[in-house]
Design an enzyme around this catalytic site. Structure first.
Site: not given
Ligand SMILES: [Zn+2]
Length: 317
Positions: A136, A175, A254, A173
């Protein structure tokens, strides 16, 4: 000779963001413990992560951002010396302590040292058990538990310092790796493939994007089989056509069904399957070169088992 490297450093445990934060030092213990009890750790070439140089971090980040992080680290040291708590809030989810600066340089340094070892032929591939995570982190700001984008720094390092012409990034991931996209969108030397739960934090990646970004937004509760089908149909032809000379993995775990930070339904076998498909591309085009770096994964038990499954495939165990 063990052909799979395992890069980590005790400094990566010292970064912490306060009690109860899911991105906690115990994540690394969970991975280490799992490798110990399964005996897999013995089959890996364990190496200490060096500190990345600021010059190398700046391959992917604005000088101002790097200087700001360093400045906060120094302020925190002063704050502690004056009797303060020594935390600095960067965004609602992201906190620095006095060790964050060093831990961040170790995390990126692990990826760079792994890249050097893989390029030198000392290792075929490597896993970096590091935190803070990176995907991120944008060119000019930290966010979402991330300060420097370890994988984007690694990709630029492989291109600019080792002279590679094409590098792929695989991000599994839960996200969207918005920071990696922010840094590398439009850099035609890079192909990034990812899937991610959508709509979901950080609420990016589903709209128009650069041609070198292969984004697969998927709804909550998507299970592993559906993800595998998408990977087979969309990632694989693009990766094969791109012919990467090296592959980086943003290895977040995740999307596991036991992980409460995401709502997807992957299990260990799905991570093993994805890893083996990435390895097929690496073997075909990249002399097997893969550098994988830890991103998310917050259910400690599922994280340990998933990393084990991932490493078993990397190391042929
Ligand atoms: Zn993540």
């Amino acid at each position: 000779m063990n052909k799979t490297g395992y890069f980590t450093h005790p400094d990566c445990r010292k970064h912490e963001m306060g009690p109860g934060h899911p991105e906690c030092p115990e994540r690394l213990d969970a991975i280490d413990d799992r490798l110990l009890v399964t005996g897999i750790g013995d089959a890996l070439d364990r190496r200490e992560a060096p500190l990345a140089s600021v010059k190398d971090i700046e391959l992917a980040h604005e000088k101002m951002h790097v200087a700001a992080m360093r400045g906060v680290g120094q302020e925190l040291a002063d704050d502690i010396a004056a009797g303060g708590r020594g935390y600095a809030q960067i965004d609602p989810d992201t906190v620095m302590n006095v060790h964050t600066w060093n831990a961040s340089l170790r995390a990126a340094g692990a990826v760079l040292a792994a890249t050097d070892a893989v390029m030198a032929g000392e290792l075929e591939n490597a896993f970096c058990a590091v935190r803070p995570p990176g995907h991120h982190a944008c060119r000019d700001h930290a966010m979402g538990f991330c300060f420097f984008n370890n994988v984007a720094v690694g990709a630029r390092y492989a291109l600019d310092r080792h002279g590679l012409k094409r590098v792929a990034i695989v991000d599994f991931d839960v996200h969207h790796g918005n920071g990696t996209e922010d840094i590398l969108a439009g850099d035609e030397r890079v192909l990034m493939v990812s899937f991610f739960q959508h709509p979901f934090y950080p609420f990016t990646g589903a709209g128009a994007h650069a041609a070198n970004m292969v984004n697969l937004p998927v709804p909550a509760y998507t299970r592993g089989m559906a993800v595998r089908e998408l990977i087979e149909q969309v990632w694989m032809p693009r990766l094969d056509a791109f012919k990467p000379e090296m592959i980086f993995i943003s290895a977040g775990f995740d999307a596991h069904r036991e992980d409460d930070l995401g709502q997807m339904g992957l299990v260990e076998q799905d991570y093993a399957w994805i890893t083996s498909r990435v390895k097929d591309i690496a073997k075909k085009h990249a002399k097997g070169r893969i550098v994988s770096s830890l991103e998310g994964g917050y259910n400690l038990d599922a994280l340990g088992r998933s990393v084990e499954a991932h490493i078993r495939v990397l190391a042929d165990l």
